[in-house]
Design an enzyme around this catalytic site. Structure first.
Site, PDB file in Angstrom:
ATOM      1  N   ALA A 200      -2.911 -12.126   6.244  1.00  0.00           N
ATOM      2  CA  ALA A 200      -1.770 -11.623   5.653  1.00  0.00           C
ATOM      3  C   ALA A 200      -1.531 -10.340   6.215  1.00  0.00           C
ATOM      4  O   ALA A 200      -2.355  -9.157   6.252  1.00  0.00           O
ATOM      5  CB  ALA A 200      -2.122 -11.470   4.192  1.00  0.00           C
TER       6      ALA A 200
ATOM      7  N   TYR B  97      -0.696   2.564   8.463  1.00  0.00           N
ATOM      8  CA  TYR B  97      -0.667   1.077   7.896  1.00  0.00           C
ATOM      9  C   TYR B  97      -0.106   0.014   8.731  1.00  0.00           C
ATOM     10  O   TYR B  97      -0.609  -0.752   8.990  1.00  0.00           O
ATOM     11  CB  TYR B  97      -0.086   1.104   6.407  1.00  0.00           C
TER      12      TYR B  97
END
Ligand code: UDP
Length: 322
Positions: free
Chosen positions: A117, A149
């Site tokens: 994911a 991130y």
């Protein structure tokens, strides 16, 4: 099939586990409850085919055993939420990069399929709308916490595809766009649960920046269906898929919608980004996916409008105000 879902007690993971059990697949969850919660999987306990381990994926002997016992790993364990990422960049980078590396390393021994994911965040500041999986990733500088991130998840993607190319590991990458639904907590800064909670408590609804920035919100049920489809589709292997909605809504419109649908008297209050996150914070003015690849291969088509999605979130917080 027997699935291992890392991060399976999280918001998306718990919906995925539920969908897999409905299909009579077996599901093993591993979650360290850092951002997940037992409450999310409480209703699955005792269901045939369901097992869980409250442990970290950094427990390598356990992870290796669970991967060996599965047919497919869906790797969702990761740092979530822009707020958390800005506040804990070390944790974000280590968890995302080393965690994925461990999962891939365990999977390669017996060539277990891994569905990673990933996130729409990897497109960064790209302005080539709608975002296509083959498009460039435009990531900001390392001194701005948010980009850790995007960068760590992009590295995860590179690593997964490298395992595929070099070692023949079957991997599939799904880039999830703003996914919303019941059980998502406002604790990590996500906008939809935040707004709904604020509206229900009569607190100001905090719109960061001008509120003109847009996002496309998709219901978690639609995403989970596509994840299951991609995990079973041999032609998905070695490829990247955007999963999201194409219905664009500004954050200010979202705030107004939440206010209307809750019947709240909360004021809508603008908060500068510097105050909301950190000085110099960079936000994306738009984020729109091209979802034709997933539509063609697994028939992915979001079914819920933004109003339905918000109503579902409101319903969740009304019955479970925690
Ligand atoms: N946002 C907001 N108020 C909040 C939380 C978020 O206005 O209380 C904004 C945020 O700045 C961004 C958008 O809503 O422009 C979506 O934020 P979220 O963290 O949900 O997801 P992102 O798209 O940033 O990953």
């Amino acid at each position: 099939m027997r699935y291992l879902v890392t991060g399976g007690a999280g918001f998306i993971g718990s919906h995925l586990a539920e969908a897999l059990l409905e299909r009579e697949d077996e599901v093993v969850v591993i979650d360290d409850l850092s951002t997940g919660s037992m409450k999310n999987i409480e209703h699955l306990k005792g269901r045939a085919g369901f097992r869980y381990h409250i442990d970290t994926i950094f427990n390598k002997p356990l992870l290796a055993e669970l991967v060996d016992d599965s047919d497919c790993v869906i790797h969702l364990a990761a740092a979530v939420g822009v707020k958390l990422i800005v506040e804990s960049p070390v944790r974000t980078i280590v968890l995302n990069v080393e965690g994925t590396s461990l999962v891939l390393d365990c999977a390669v021994k017996k060539r277990k399929k891994v569905l990673l994911a990933s996130t729409s965040e990897v497109y960064g500041k790209s302005e080539r709308f709608p975002f296509k999986e083959s498009g460039d990733l435009v990531i900001g500088p390392p001194n701005k916490g948010r980009w850790s991130y995007a960068c760590s998840k992009a590295l995860d993607e590179f690593l997964a595809l490298a395992y595929h190319k070099e070692k023949g590991l079957p991997v599939v990458i799904a880039r999830l766009f703003n996914t919303v639904g019941p059980r998502q907590t406002g604790q990590y800064g996500m906008v939809a649960p935040n707004f709904v909670k604020q509206a229900l408590h009569g607190q100001p609804i905090t719109v960061f920046g001008s509120g003109r920035q847009t996002r496309c919100f998709v219901h978690v049920r639609d995403v989970v269906k596509a994840l299951v489809g991609l995990s079973r589709e041999p032609k998905a292997v070695g490829r990247i898929f955007n999963l999201g909605s194409t219905q664009e809504v500004s954050i200010l419109e979202l705030a107004r919608l939440v206010k209307r649908r809750t019947g709240s008297s909360s004021e809508i209050r603008r908060v500068p980004y510097d105050e909301a996150y950190e000085e110099g914070f960079e936000d994306m003015p738009r984020r729109v996916p091209d979802i034709s690849r997933a539509r063609r291969l697994v028939g992915f088509r979001p079914t819920m409008t933004i109003r339905d999605i918000i109503d579902d979130v409101i319903g969740h917080f009304r019955t479970d105000p925690a």
